[in-house]
Design a protein around this motif. Structure first.
Motif, PDB file in Angstrom:
ATOM      1  N   GLN A   9      -3.956  -3.778   4.840  1.00 21.44           N
ATOM      2  CA  GLN A   9      -4.693  -4.823   5.410  1.00 21.44           C
ATOM      3  C   GLN A   9      -5.299  -3.869   7.062  1.00 21.44           C
ATOM      4  O   GLN A   9      -6.427  -4.460   7.336  1.00 21.44           O
ATOM      5  N   ALA A  10      -4.136  -3.343   7.271  1.00 26.35           N
ATOM      6  CA  ALA A  10      -4.648  -2.865   9.001  1.00 26.35           C
ATOM      7  C   ALA A  10      -5.555  -1.481   8.476  1.00 26.35           C
ATOM      8  O   ALA A  10      -5.981  -1.630   9.420  1.00 26.35           O
ATOM      9  N   ASP A  16     -13.233  -1.353   9.336  1.00 23.87           N
ATOM     10  CA  ASP A  16     -14.346  -2.625   9.648  1.00 23.87           C
ATOM     11  C   ASP A  16     -14.267  -2.673  11.033  1.00 23.87           C
ATOM     12  O   ASP A  16     -15.659  -2.283  11.418  1.00 23.87           O
ATOM     13  N   LEU A  17     -13.005  -2.396  11.991  1.00 23.50           N
ATOM     14  CA  LEU A  17     -13.456  -1.531  13.454  1.00 23.50           C
ATOM     15  C   LEU A  17     -14.989  -0.365  13.732  1.00 23.50           C
ATOM     16  O   LEU A  17     -15.965  -1.157  14.337  1.00 23.50           O
ATOM     17  N   ALA A  34      -9.855   9.588  12.733  1.00 24.71           N
ATOM     18  CA  ALA A  34      -8.952  10.527  13.960  1.00 24.71           C
ATOM     19  C   ALA A  34      -8.868   9.797  14.945  1.00 24.71           C
ATOM     20  O   ALA A  34      -7.154  10.157  15.195  1.00 24.71           O
ATOM     21  N   LEU A  35      -9.397   9.025  15.825  1.00 21.79           N
ATOM     22  CA  LEU A  35      -9.418   8.753  17.057  1.00 21.79           C
ATOM     23  C   LEU A  35      -8.181   7.666  16.747  1.00 21.79           C
ATOM     24  O   LEU A  35      -7.138   6.968  17.485  1.00 21.79           O
ATOM     25  N   VAL A  36      -8.318   6.562  15.883  1.00 19.55           N
ATOM     26  CA  VAL A  36      -7.319   5.680  14.948  1.00 19.55           C
ATOM     27  C   VAL A  36      -6.209   5.625  15.170  1.00 19.55           C
ATOM     28  O   VAL A  36      -5.132   5.763  15.315  1.00 19.55           O
ATOM     29  N   LEU A  92      -7.193  -0.875  20.409  1.00 20.39           N
ATOM     30  CA  LEU A  92      -8.071   0.349  19.159  1.00 20.39           C
ATOM     31  C   LEU A  92      -9.978   0.052  20.029  1.00 20.39           C
ATOM     32  O   LEU A  92     -10.386   1.525  20.294  1.00 20.39           O
ATOM     33  N   SER A  93      -9.559  -0.361  19.679  1.00 25.91           N
ATOM     34  CA  SER A  93     -11.806  -0.243  20.367  1.00 25.91           C
ATOM     35  C   SER A  93     -12.191  -0.120  21.589  1.00 25.91           C
ATOM     36  O   SER A  93     -12.580   0.405  21.842  1.00 25.91           O
ATOM     37  N   GLU A  94     -11.063  -0.907  22.327  1.00 26.50           N
ATOM     38  CA  GLU A  94     -11.561   0.004  24.097  1.00 26.50           C
ATOM     39  C   GLU A  94     -10.891   1.624  23.837  1.00 26.50           C
ATOM     40  O   GLU A  94     -11.963   1.655  24.724  1.00 26.50           O
ATOM     41  N   TRP A  95      -9.737   1.717  23.084  1.00 29.41           N
ATOM     42  CA  TRP A  95     -10.051   3.896  23.203  1.00 29.41           C
ATOM     43  C   TRP A  95     -10.812   4.437  22.832  1.00 29.41           C
ATOM     44  O   TRP A  95     -11.489   4.707  23.663  1.00 29.41           O
ATOM     45  N   ILE A  96     -11.534   3.802  21.818  1.00 33.25           N
ATOM     46  CA  ILE A  96     -12.430   3.972  20.972  1.00 33.25           C
ATOM     47  C   ILE A  96     -13.651   4.166  21.814  1.00 33.25           C
ATOM     48  O   ILE A  96     -14.599   5.313  21.893  1.00 33.25           O
TER      49      ILE A  96
END
Length: 211
Positions: A9-10, A16-17, A34-36, A92-96
């Motif tokens: 699921q993760a 999806d992100l 790779a960033l994930v 995670l979204s803000e990171w990328i």
């Protein structure tokens, strides 16, 4: 069995992100993955409450150890620039999305990014006081100087004369953008808020290396 399902699921959520923000970022699909992975590694020891987020101290550690940032004010402002939902953490979204501008932003993107870092009180202008505060914190004082602040005030005055297009004694985003388009060196006029080219290249090279 539950752990396997949870991991699947993760992984699907991460996929999806990347699909959702793919058109907004300057990374390939493999670089995004790779960033994930890097983000998961950085947050692997977090407690459940902050399991998928970098808190202020973790984010500052990345800025210091990976990107060689040293200015406390700038690091705090970078945290705010990345933390778009203002919850005092970087997800995670803000990171990328943040790294996309931080590492590979277009000139227009980096102009807005740096301006927002320098606009300490968030009022849409860089005032003389903010310039003084930023420069005082970032410049090395010479021990022989009787009044080191005088030199900083002179730099502020020079910056205003050079960059303040509408002559109102402060810099709007339009003032800042126009000045930077004429002279790109002014992009970081009030302190380093982007990584040096060699450090940026070194980090980008890690995106082809699996953890």
């Amino acid at each position: 069995m539950n752990s396997v399902r949870h991991r699947q699921q993760a992984q699907q959520q991460d996929a999806d992100l990347l699909l959702r923000i793919g058109k907004q970022i300057h990374f390939s699909e493999n670089e995004g993955k790779a960033l994930v992975n890097q983000f998961k590694y950085l947050t692997k020891d977090n407690k459940v409450a902050r399991q998928d987020k970098l808190d202020r101290s973790q984010f500052r550690e990345v800025l210091q150890s990976t990107f060689k940032m040293t200015d406390d004010i700038i690091m705090d402002r970078l945290m705010r620039a990345f933390d778009t939902d203002a919850d005092s953490c970087v997800n995670l979204s803000e990171w990328i999305l943040g790294l996309s501008v931080f590492l590979r932003g277009t000139l227009e993107e980096t102009i807005v990014f740096c301006f927002n870092v320098y606009d300490l009180n968030g009022d849409g202008f860089i005032s003389k006081e903010e310039m003084f505060h930023l420069l005082k914190n970032s410049l090395v004082k010479q021990p022989t100087e009787e009044d080191p602040d005088e030199g900083i005030r002179e730099l502020v005055d020079i910056s205003i004369k050079k960059m303040d297009g509408d002559r109102d004694g402060r810099l709007s985003l339009q003032d800042f953008a126009s000045a930077v388009r004429e002279d790109s060196l002014l992009l970081e006029a009030f302190g380093q808020c982007l990584p040096a080219p060699e450090i940026k290249d070194r980090f980008l090279a890690t995106l082809s290396t699996k953890l």
